[in-house]
Write a protein that holds these residues in place. Structure first.
Motif, mmCIF file in Angstrom:
data_model
loop_
_atom_site.group_PDB
_atom_site.id
_atom_site.type_symbol
_atom_site.label_atom_id
_atom_site.label_comp_id
_atom_site.label_asym_id
_atom_site.label_seq_id
_atom_site.Cartn_x
_atom_site.Cartn_y
_atom_site.Cartn_z
ATOM 1 N N LYS A 59 7.629 0.210 -0.770
ATOM 2 C CA LYS A 59 6.593 -0.292 0.135
ATOM 3 C C LYS A 59 5.197 0.008 -0.417
ATOM 4 O O LYS A 59 4.300 -0.830 -0.376
ATOM 5 N N LYS A 60 5.028 1.216 -0.959
ATOM 6 C CA LYS A 60 3.737 1.615 -1.513
ATOM 7 C C LYS A 60 3.340 0.714 -2.676
ATOM 8 O O LYS A 60 2.213 0.225 -2.735
ATOM 9 N N TYR A 61 4.280 0.461 -3.578
ATOM 10 C CA TYR A 61 3.967 -0.341 -4.760
ATOM 11 C C TYR A 61 3.802 -1.827 -4.443
ATOM 12 O O TYR A 61 2.955 -2.493 -5.043
ATOM 13 N N ILE A 62 4.576 -2.328 -3.520
ATOM 14 C CA ILE A 62 4.422 -3.733 -3.130
ATOM 15 C C ILE A 62 3.065 -3.937 -2.452
ATOM 16 O O ILE A 62 2.343 -4.889 -2.751
ATOM 17 N N GLY A 63 2.706 -3.050 -1.546
ATOM 18 C CA GLY A 63 1.417 -3.159 -0.858
ATOM 19 C C GLY A 63 0.243 -3.061 -1.806
ATOM 20 O O GLY A 63 -0.732 -3.812 -1.705
ATOM 21 N N ALA A 64 0.330 -2.147 -2.779
ATOM 22 C CA ALA A 64 -0.757 -1.981 -3.749
ATOM 23 C C ALA A 64 -0.836 -3.167 -4.703
ATOM 24 O O ALA A 64 -1.931 -3.630 -5.036
ATOM 25 N N ILE A 103 -2.663 17.461 2.423
ATOM 26 C CA ILE A 103 -2.303 16.483 1.413
ATOM 27 C C ILE A 103 -1.640 17.254 0.280
ATOM 28 O O ILE A 103 -2.226 18.165 -0.283
ATOM 29 N N LYS A 104 -0.440 16.884 -0.023
ATOM 30 C CA LYS A 104 0.271 17.551 -1.106
ATOM 31 C C LYS A 104 -0.314 17.084 -2.434
ATOM 32 O O LYS A 104 -1.280 16.348 -2.485
ATOM 33 N N ASP A 105 0.293 17.487 -3.514
ATOM 34 C CA ASP A 105 -0.189 17.078 -4.830
ATOM 35 C C ASP A 105 -0.170 15.557 -4.928
ATOM 36 O O ASP A 105 0.865 14.923 -4.727
ATOM 37 N N ILE A 106 -1.332 15.007 -5.229
ATOM 38 C CA ILE A 106 -1.432 13.569 -5.390
ATOM 39 C C ILE A 106 -1.791 13.270 -6.833
ATOM 40 O O ILE A 106 -2.386 14.093 -7.525
ATOM 41 N N ASP A 135 -1.134 7.435 -6.944
ATOM 42 C CA ASP A 135 -1.146 7.528 -5.481
ATOM 43 C C ASP A 135 -2.502 7.099 -4.918
ATOM 44 O O ASP A 135 -2.572 6.407 -3.908
ATOM 45 N N ILE A 136 -3.561 7.529 -5.594
ATOM 46 C CA ILE A 136 -4.910 7.151 -5.162
ATOM 47 C C ILE A 136 -5.090 5.644 -5.263
ATOM 48 O O ILE A 136 -5.593 4.998 -4.337
#
Length: 179
Positions: A31-36, A150-153, A157-158
């Motif tokens: 979902k993260k990669y499709i949205g980005a 916020i964990k390690d980003i 991710d940004i």
């Protein structure tokens, strides 16, 4: 209505319709990669060659968040962002063609999101410093300290957060977006 406005409205309508599919994606990473990816494509369509401004802002601010002192990263990001926005708004004085108006919108939304992220990273860092005092905190304060960290980003991710298709044209981000 000019051509850029028609494209902008079409992309907004497409984004709303795409949301019906996007909500059904259960895999968080997918979902993260499709949205980005879709968000980056929308910015590219709207900005064309002027996407370079968006990329410069993203790269420099991402590096500032990751590699500067987290106690002051929000100051660095804020300063760079508004200095670059000043440059962006005066490119005609430097012999660079003025970007389309929708690129201006995307740039301002990006700056608001990146500054907010820098403040969240700073707050998370401050909470982690206070974690040593957790023995003196009430249960509610301990829960708040653990919940909003916020964990390690990473840089990717940004980028995924900034280019999430939900917010590139409107400034919104997916309400359950997680870094």
């Amino acid at each position: 209505m000019n051509r850029d406005d028609v494209i902008y409205l079409a992309l907004l309508a497409f984004s709303m319709c795409f949301g019906l599919y996007y909500r059904r994606i259960n895999d968080h990473i997918k979902k993260k990669y499709i949205g980005a990816s879709l968000g980056f494509l929308i910015v590219l369509i709207v900005s064309r060659v002027h996407i370079i401004h968006v990329l410069i802002t993203t790269i420099v601010n991402g590096l500032l968040i990751l590699y500067t002192d987290r106690r002051k990263c929000q100051v660095y990001v804020f300063s760079f962002s508004f200095l670059y926005l000043f440059f962006f708004r005066t490119t005609a004085y430097f012999g660079i063609p003025y970007p389309p108006s929708h690129t201006n919108l995307v740039q301002m939304m990006l700056i608001l999101k990146i500054i907010g992220l820098a403040f969240e990273v700073n707050s998370s860092y401050q909470l982690s410093l206070n974690k040593g005092d957790a023995q003196n905190n009430t249960d509610d304060e301990r829960l708040e300290n653990e919940t909003f960290q916020i964990k390690d980003i990473g840089f990717l991710d940004i980028c995924c957060y900034l280019f999430c298709y939900c917010g590139v044209l409107t400034g919104e981000c997916h309400p359950v977006y997680k870094l």
